[in-house]
Design a protein around this motif. Structure first.
Motif, PDB file in Angstrom:
ATOM      1  N   UNK A  72       0.844  -1.189   0.000  1.00  0.00           N
ATOM      2  CA  UNK A  72       0.000   0.000   0.000  1.00  0.00           C
ATOM      3  C   UNK A  72       0.882   1.243   0.000  1.00  0.00           C
ATOM      4  N   UNK A  73       0.694   2.091  -0.997  1.00  0.00           N
ATOM      5  CA  UNK A  73       1.484   3.310  -1.148  1.00  0.00           C
ATOM      6  C   UNK A  73       0.640   4.526  -0.810  1.00  0.00           C
ATOM      7  N   UNK A  74       1.312   5.666  -0.651  1.00  0.00           N
ATOM      8  CA  UNK A  74       0.612   6.914  -0.374  1.00  0.00           C
ATOM      9  C   UNK A  74       0.476   7.799  -1.597  1.00  0.00           C
ATOM     10  N   UNK A  75       1.048   7.399  -2.717  1.00  0.00           N
ATOM     11  CA  UNK A  75       0.889   8.192  -3.939  1.00  0.00           C
ATOM     12  C   UNK A  75       0.714   7.247  -5.117  1.00  0.00           C
ATOM     13  N   UNK A  76      -0.017   7.708  -6.115  1.00  0.00           N
ATOM     14  CA  UNK A  76      -0.257   6.888  -7.293  1.00  0.00           C
ATOM     15  C   UNK A  76       0.953   6.896  -8.228  1.00  0.00           C
ATOM     16  N   UNK A  77       1.678   7.985  -8.248  1.00  0.00           N
ATOM     17  CA  UNK A  77       2.785   8.129  -9.193  1.00  0.00           C
ATOM     18  C   UNK A  77       4.121   7.775  -8.553  1.00  0.00           C
ATOM     19  N   UNK A  78       4.764   8.711  -7.860  1.00  0.00           N
ATOM     20  CA  UNK A  78       6.113   8.466  -7.349  1.00  0.00           C
ATOM     21  C   UNK A  78       6.174   7.267  -6.412  1.00  0.00           C
ATOM     22  N   UNK A  79       5.165   7.124  -5.547  1.00  0.00           N
ATOM     23  CA  UNK A  79       5.188   6.051  -4.561  1.00  0.00           C
ATOM     24  C   UNK A  79       4.970   4.672  -5.129  1.00  0.00           C
ATOM     25  N   UNK A  80       4.545   4.590  -6.391  1.00  0.00           N
ATOM     26  CA  UNK A  80       4.343   3.298  -7.036  1.00  0.00           C
ATOM     27  C   UNK A  80       5.328   3.081  -8.180  1.00  0.00           C
ATOM     28  N   UNK A  81       6.397   3.871  -8.194  1.00  0.00           N
ATOM     29  CA  UNK A  81       7.448   3.683  -9.189  1.00  0.00           C
ATOM     30  C   UNK A  81       7.102   4.209 -10.558  1.00  0.00           C
ATOM     31  N   UNK A  82       6.115   5.112 -10.637  1.00  0.00           N
ATOM     32  CA  UNK A  82       5.754   5.722 -11.910  1.00  0.00           C
ATOM     33  C   UNK A  82       6.420   7.098 -12.028  1.00  0.00           C
ATOM     34  N   UNK A  85      13.625   9.136  -5.746  1.00  0.00           N
ATOM     35  CA  UNK A  85      14.779   8.300  -5.430  1.00  0.00           C
ATOM     36  C   UNK A  85      14.339   6.855  -5.182  1.00  0.00           C
ATOM     37  N   UNK A  86      14.954   5.937  -5.884  1.00  0.00           N
ATOM     38  CA  UNK A  86      14.657   4.521  -5.722  1.00  0.00           C
ATOM     39  C   UNK A  86      13.458   4.018  -6.484  1.00  0.00           C
ATOM     40  N   UNK A  87      12.741   4.908  -7.169  1.00  0.00           N
ATOM     41  CA  UNK A  87      11.512   4.479  -7.839  1.00  0.00           C
ATOM     42  C   UNK A  87      11.790   3.533  -8.999  1.00  0.00           C
ATOM     43  N   UNK A  88      12.964   3.645  -9.615  1.00  0.00           N
ATOM     44  CA  UNK A  88      13.270   2.779 -10.756  1.00  0.00           C
ATOM     45  C   UNK A  88      13.421   1.322 -10.339  1.00  0.00           C
ATOM     46  N   UNK A  89      13.749   1.076  -9.068  1.00  0.00           N
ATOM     47  CA  UNK A  89      13.960  -0.294  -8.597  1.00  0.00           C
ATOM     48  C   UNK A  89      12.807  -0.808  -7.741  1.00  0.00           C
ATOM     49  N   UNK A  90      11.841   0.058  -7.437  1.00  0.00           N
ATOM     50  CA  UNK A  90      10.801  -0.295  -6.471  1.00  0.00           C
ATOM     51  C   UNK A  90      10.011  -1.530  -6.864  1.00  0.00           C
ATOM     52  N   UNK A  91       9.448  -1.522  -8.061  1.00  0.00           N
ATOM     53  CA  UNK A  91       8.577  -2.624  -8.468  1.00  0.00           C
ATOM     54  C   UNK A  91       9.349  -3.934  -8.541  1.00  0.00           C
ATOM     55  N   UNK A  92      10.567  -3.888  -9.056  1.00  0.00           N
ATOM     56  CA  UNK A  92      11.363  -5.112  -9.163  1.00  0.00           C
ATOM     57  C   UNK A  92      11.693  -5.666  -7.777  1.00  0.00           C
ATOM     58  N   UNK A  93      12.016  -4.798  -6.831  1.00  0.00           N
ATOM     59  CA  UNK A  93      12.304  -5.259  -5.469  1.00  0.00           C
ATOM     60  C   UNK A  93      11.076  -5.921  -4.850  1.00  0.00           C
ATOM     61  N   UNK A  94       9.910  -5.332  -5.052  1.00  0.00           N
ATOM     62  CA  UNK A  94       8.685  -5.918  -4.523  1.00  0.00           C
ATOM     63  C   UNK A  94       8.372  -7.248  -5.209  1.00  0.00           C
ATOM     64  N   UNK A  95       8.595  -7.298  -6.514  1.00  0.00           N
ATOM     65  CA  UNK A  95       8.332  -8.526  -7.258  1.00  0.00           C
ATOM     66  C   UNK A  95       9.215  -9.660  -6.747  1.00  0.00           C
ATOM     67  N   UNK A  96      10.491  -9.364  -6.509  1.00  0.00           N
ATOM     68  CA  UNK A  96      11.413 -10.390  -6.027  1.00  0.00           C
ATOM     69  C   UNK A  96      11.046 -10.862  -4.625  1.00  0.00           C
ATOM     70  N   UNK A  97      10.369 -10.005  -3.869  1.00  0.00           N
ATOM     71  CA  UNK A  97       9.925 -10.394  -2.530  1.00  0.00           C
ATOM     72  C   UNK A  97       8.560 -11.084  -2.553  1.00  0.00           C
TER      73      UNK A  97
END
Length: 278
Positions: A168-178, A187-199
């Motif tokens: 659960x994120x607090x923003x639709x764009x930056x907080x979800x890697x968009x 910062x870190x948004x480019x790796x966010x989704x991949x890190x979550x996917x690997x977990x």
């Protein structure tokens, strides 16, 4: 339903008529479905035996009726955890004890199709609202009875579903890697989704973690079922499956009522595999 005088409205949290959602004791059932979009209330109640709208104020629309003969309410929460927490707080104050989020989400695992359902077993608390209730390492866990009822409902309805961890994120764009405005990247948004996917996180949305955390703090039951609107792996996006999520949650609420009856008859406090609903 309660008779309300608008002059009695107050922001006093102990007032009978709640300040934000404008409901009072007797207006809602024990179980309340929580969609975000106020327009989704009509799509939820269209599946019920009957219903009556009891309040509408700001983003909060509430209707109460019955599904499969069991009392049930629905309250829209708006977008995000702060407004959702207000709804849960005020609904609990007038007697609700079970909450099921009915929403949409982005899937981040392969093999999750647009229109599938995701049933949340627990949530990553990337939103900030729950942190104002309890320390950050406190788990946002779904109630096992609610999860069981949602799974049973999806199975009975024949809908494709997945069970697992939600972020659960607090923003639709930056907080979800968009990317944000003019391509801004947090910062870190480019790796966010991949890190979550690997977990092995299944999906991303904006409200489940706060609902689950607050419900656990207060000793209430909560869960979540979301329709997949987007798959972040394939790039596919369609607004599909919200009626399936609403039907799954409504049937789950009816099953929970029957589970509670069986528990009372058996003299136990919690549902377990040794009990039968047949």
């Amino acid at each position: 339903m309660s008779d309300r005088d608008p002059s009695d409205d107050s922001e006093d949290p102990n007032a009978e008529v709640q300040y934000h959602i404008e409901v009072g004791p007797g207006d809602v059932a024990d179980t309340v479905l929580l969609p975000g979009n106020p327009e989704r209330v009509d799509k939820v109640t269209a599946l019920w035996d009957d219903h009556e709208e009891v309040a509408q104020h700001r983003e909060y629309r509430t209707a109460t009726g019955a599904y499969d003969g069991e009392p049930l309410s629905v309250t829209s929460t708006g977008i995000g955890s702060p407004s959702t927490a207000i709804a849960v707080e005020e609904l609990a104050r007038v007697g609700a004890d079970t909450f099921i989020r009915v929403g949409s989400c982005g899937a981040i695992q392969e093999g999750m199709d647009v229109g599938d359902l995701v049933i949340t077993s627990g949530a990553v608390r990337q939103e900030g609202t729950s942190k104002e209730y309890v320390r950050e390492d406190y788990p946002a866990a779904a109630d096992h009875e609610v999860v069981s009822a949602l799974v049973a409902a999806a199975e009975r309805l024949g809908y494709d579903y997945h069970v697992g961890i939600t972020m659960s994120a607090d923003s639709f764009y930056a907080g979800q890697g968009r990317p944000g405005f003019e391509g801004f990247e947090a910062a870190g948004s480019d790796a966010l989704v991949e890190e979550l996917r690997e977990a092995n996180v299944k999906n991303i949305e904006m409200e489940a973690a706060s609902i689950l955390t607050i419900a656990n703090v207060y000793g209430l039951r909560a869960g979540a079922v979301c329709a997949v609107y987007a798959n972040r792996v394939t790039g596919e996006f369609r607004t599909e499956g919200e009626s399936r999520a609403a039907e799954c949650a409504s049937l789950a609420a009816a099953l929970l009522a029957r589970m509670d009856e069986v528990k009372r008859e058996a003299g136990v406090d919690r549902w377990h595999a040794g009990l039968s609903m047949e």
